[in-house]
Scaffold this motif. Structure first.
Motif, PDB file in Angstrom:
ATOM      1  N   MET A  49       0.819  -1.216   0.000  1.00  0.00           N
ATOM      2  CA  MET A  49       0.000   0.000   0.000  1.00  0.00           C
ATOM      3  C   MET A  49       0.851   1.265   0.000  1.00  0.00           C
ATOM      4  N   GLY A  50       2.171   1.110   0.147  1.00  0.00           N
ATOM      5  CA  GLY A  50       3.055   2.270   0.134  1.00  0.00           C
ATOM      6  C   GLY A  50       3.041   3.079   1.416  1.00  0.00           C
ATOM      7  N   ARG A  51       2.618   2.480   2.490  1.00  0.00           N
ATOM      8  CA  ARG A  51       2.570   3.194   3.775  1.00  0.00           C
ATOM      9  C   ARG A  51       3.969   3.467   4.302  1.00  0.00           C
ATOM     10  N   VAL A  52       4.072   4.494   5.099  1.00  0.00           N
ATOM     11  CA  VAL A  52       5.305   4.798   5.823  1.00  0.00           C
ATOM     12  C   VAL A  52       4.957   4.857   7.309  1.00  0.00           C
ATOM     13  N   PRO A  53       5.913   4.523   8.165  1.00  0.00           N
ATOM     14  CA  PRO A  53       5.617   4.562   9.606  1.00  0.00           C
ATOM     15  C   PRO A  53       5.311   5.993  10.050  1.00  0.00           C
ATOM     16  N   PRO A  54       4.426   6.144  11.061  1.00  0.00           N
ATOM     17  CA  PRO A  54       4.051   7.489  11.520  1.00  0.00           C
ATOM     18  C   PRO A  54       5.209   8.252  12.155  1.00  0.00           C
ATOM     19  N   THR A  55       6.189   7.539  12.685  1.00  0.00           N
ATOM     20  CA  THR A  55       7.399   8.171  13.214  1.00  0.00           C
ATOM     21  C   THR A  55       8.581   7.564  12.479  1.00  0.00           C
ATOM     22  N   PRO A  56       9.654   8.327  12.313  1.00  0.00           N
ATOM     23  CA  PRO A  56      10.814   7.791  11.587  1.00  0.00           C
ATOM     24  C   PRO A  56      11.369   6.545  12.282  1.00  0.00           C
ATOM     25  N   PRO A  57      11.803   5.545  11.508  1.00  0.00           N
ATOM     26  CA  PRO A  57      12.372   4.333  12.101  1.00  0.00           C
ATOM     27  C   PRO A  57      13.610   4.658  12.941  1.00  0.00           C
ATOM     28  N   ALA A  58      13.815   3.868  13.981  1.00  0.00           N
ATOM     29  CA  ALA A  58      14.988   4.051  14.848  1.00  0.00           C
ATOM     30  C   ALA A  58      16.253   3.533  14.179  1.00  0.00           C
ATOM     31  N   ILE A  59      16.098   2.721  13.151  1.00  0.00           N
ATOM     32  CA  ILE A  59      17.252   2.194  12.428  1.00  0.00           C
ATOM     33  C   ILE A  59      17.468   3.026  11.166  1.00  0.00           C
ATOM     34  N   PRO A  60      18.679   3.034  10.649  1.00  0.00           N
ATOM     35  CA  PRO A  60      18.966   3.893   9.485  1.00  0.00           C
ATOM     36  C   PRO A  60      18.402   3.336   8.177  1.00  0.00           C
ATOM     37  N   ILE A  61      17.086   3.383   8.046  1.00  0.00           N
ATOM     38  CA  ILE A  61      16.396   2.936   6.830  1.00  0.00           C
ATOM     39  C   ILE A  61      15.426   4.044   6.439  1.00  0.00           C
ATOM     40  N   GLU A  62      15.326   4.289   5.165  1.00  0.00           N
ATOM     41  CA  GLU A  62      14.378   5.284   4.689  1.00  0.00           C
ATOM     42  C   GLU A  62      12.962   4.872   5.089  1.00  0.00           C
ATOM     43  N   GLU A  64      10.224   5.140   3.618  1.00  0.00           N
ATOM     44  CA  GLU A  64       9.495   4.536   2.502  1.00  0.00           C
ATOM     45  C   GLU A  64       9.849   3.065   2.308  1.00  0.00           C
ATOM     46  N   SER A  65      11.013   2.644   2.786  1.00  0.00           N
ATOM     47  CA  SER A  65      11.470   1.258   2.629  1.00  0.00           C
ATOM     48  C   SER A  65      11.293   0.430   3.889  1.00  0.00           C
ATOM     49  N   TYR A  66      10.829   1.047   4.943  1.00  0.00           N
ATOM     50  CA  TYR A  66      10.797   0.384   6.249  1.00  0.00           C
ATOM     51  C   TYR A  66       9.957  -0.889   6.246  1.00  0.00           C
ATOM     52  N   TYR A  67       8.742  -0.861   5.726  1.00  0.00           N
ATOM     53  CA  TYR A  67       7.893  -2.046   5.754  1.00  0.00           C
ATOM     54  C   TYR A  67       8.409  -3.129   4.817  1.00  0.00           C
ATOM     55  N   TRP A  68       9.020  -2.749   3.702  1.00  0.00           N
ATOM     56  CA  TRP A  68       9.652  -3.746   2.832  1.00  0.00           C
ATOM     57  C   TRP A  68      10.814  -4.406   3.572  1.00  0.00           C
ATOM     58  N   PHE A  69      11.556  -3.637   4.310  1.00  0.00           N
ATOM     59  CA  PHE A  69      12.632  -4.188   5.124  1.00  0.00           C
ATOM     60  C   PHE A  69      12.077  -5.221   6.103  1.00  0.00           C
ATOM     61  N   LEU A  70      10.957  -4.890   6.757  1.00  0.00           N
ATOM     62  CA  LEU A  70      10.369  -5.809   7.737  1.00  0.00           C
ATOM     63  C   LEU A  70       9.836  -7.092   7.109  1.00  0.00           C
ATOM     64  N   VAL A  71       9.344  -7.014   5.872  1.00  0.00           N
ATOM     65  CA  VAL A  71       8.855  -8.227   5.204  1.00  0.00           C
ATOM     66  C   VAL A  71       9.953  -9.289   5.204  1.00  0.00           C
ATOM     67  N   PHE A  72      11.181  -8.866   4.941  1.00  0.00           N
ATOM     68  CA  PHE A  72      12.279  -9.828   4.814  1.00  0.00           C
ATOM     69  C   PHE A  72      13.116  -9.975   6.085  1.00  0.00           C
ATOM     70  N   ALA A  73      13.221  -8.928   6.890  1.00  0.00           N
ATOM     71  CA  ALA A  73      14.077  -8.973   8.079  1.00  0.00           C
ATOM     72  C   ALA A  73      13.345  -9.435   9.333  1.00  0.00           C
ATOM     73  N   ALA A  74      12.038  -9.255   9.385  1.00  0.00           N
ATOM     74  CA  ALA A  74      11.281  -9.611  10.598  1.00  0.00           C
ATOM     75  C   ALA A  74      11.470 -11.068  11.005  1.00  0.00           C
ATOM     76  N   PRO A  75      11.482 -12.026  10.076  1.00  0.00           N
ATOM     77  CA  PRO A  75      11.695 -13.408  10.521  1.00  0.00           C
ATOM     78  C   PRO A  75      12.996 -13.595  11.297  1.00  0.00           C
ATOM     79  N   THR A  76      14.075 -13.052  10.785  1.00  0.00           N
ATOM     80  CA  THR A  76      15.356 -13.175  11.486  1.00  0.00           C
ATOM     81  C   THR A  76      15.313 -12.450  12.821  1.00  0.00           C
ATOM     82  N   ILE A  77      14.760 -11.254  12.835  1.00  0.00           N
ATOM     83  CA  ILE A  77      14.685 -10.471  14.069  1.00  0.00           C
ATOM     84  C   ILE A  77      13.864 -11.210  15.125  1.00  0.00           C
ATOM     85  N   ILE A  78      12.727 -11.773  14.743  1.00  0.00           N
ATOM     86  CA  ILE A  78      11.864 -12.466  15.700  1.00  0.00           C
ATOM     87  C   ILE A  78      12.528 -13.744  16.212  1.00  0.00           C
ATOM     88  N   PHE A  79      13.218 -14.481  15.334  1.00  0.00           N
ATOM     89  CA  PHE A  79      13.936 -15.668  15.803  1.00  0.00           C
ATOM     90  C   PHE A  79      15.030 -15.294  16.797  1.00  0.00           C
TER      91      PHE A  79
END
Length: 176
Positions: A49-62, A64-79
């Motif tokens: 949907m092209g959403r962006v987080p309401p506050t800037p991410p705490a990590i150095p990621i744009e 606009e790319s934050y949720y795409w980052f989470l699609v692929f990084a969240a599994p590793t982070i959660i493990f």
């Protein structure tokens, strides 16, 4: 699948099932399903949907790319979070000279992640559907839902490791 459903309907059977399984299989299986749900049902739709987080991410990621980052990084982070929580609990129990079983703690954490994570995904989507999808409302609902995981965890640790209730609650706080 049966153990997963017992997490909602038969807490005692859920605890017995987690206690009975040796090794780390249930922890990995539970978290694998949970991270798949998170990535595919939470982060991917928001990214599409092209959403962006309401506050800037705490990590150095744009943003606009934050949720795409989470699609692929969240599994590793959660493990990693699951493993670190189980390790912290194991370390604290050993430091207190109490019995511990890292495989049991990891299995418990992984299966609780699946039981609770599924409900959180459902309630998040229901909240978005009725217009209550703000960070504060979702945070409060997640905390309320997490109380079920604390209950199941405390019962399981008491039954398997003889952990007193207050220590079990404290270990849940540390794991988070």
């Amino acid at each position: 699948l049966r153990l997963w459903m017992y997490g909602y309907t038969r807490p005692s059977a859920f605890v017995d099932g987690v206690i009975a399984k040796r090794g780390w299989v249930y922890g990995f299986a539970g978290q694998s399903l949970r991270v798949a749900f998170d990535s595919l049902l939470v982060y991917l739709p928001v990214a599409l949907m092209g959403r962006v987080p309401p506050t800037p991410p705490a990590i150095p990621i744009e943003p606009e790319s934050y949720y795409w980052f989470l699609v692929f990084a969240a599994p590793t982070i959660i493990f990693v979070e699951t493993l670190l929580g189980a390790l912290a609990n194991h370390g604290i129990l050993r430091a207190l000279r109490r019995e511990s079983d890292l495989g049991f703690l990891f299995n418990l954490s992984g299966m609780l992640g699946l039981v609770i994570g599924t409900v959180i995904v459902f309630t998040d989507w229901a909240s978005f559907a009725v217009g209550l999808g703000n960070q504060y409302f979702l945070g409060i609902t997640h905390l309320v839902i997490d109380l079920w995981a604390v209950y199941l965890s405390v019962v399981a640790m008491k039954r398997r490791l003889g952990v007193p209730i207050l220590l079990g609650i404290g270990l849940n706080v540390v794991a988070v």
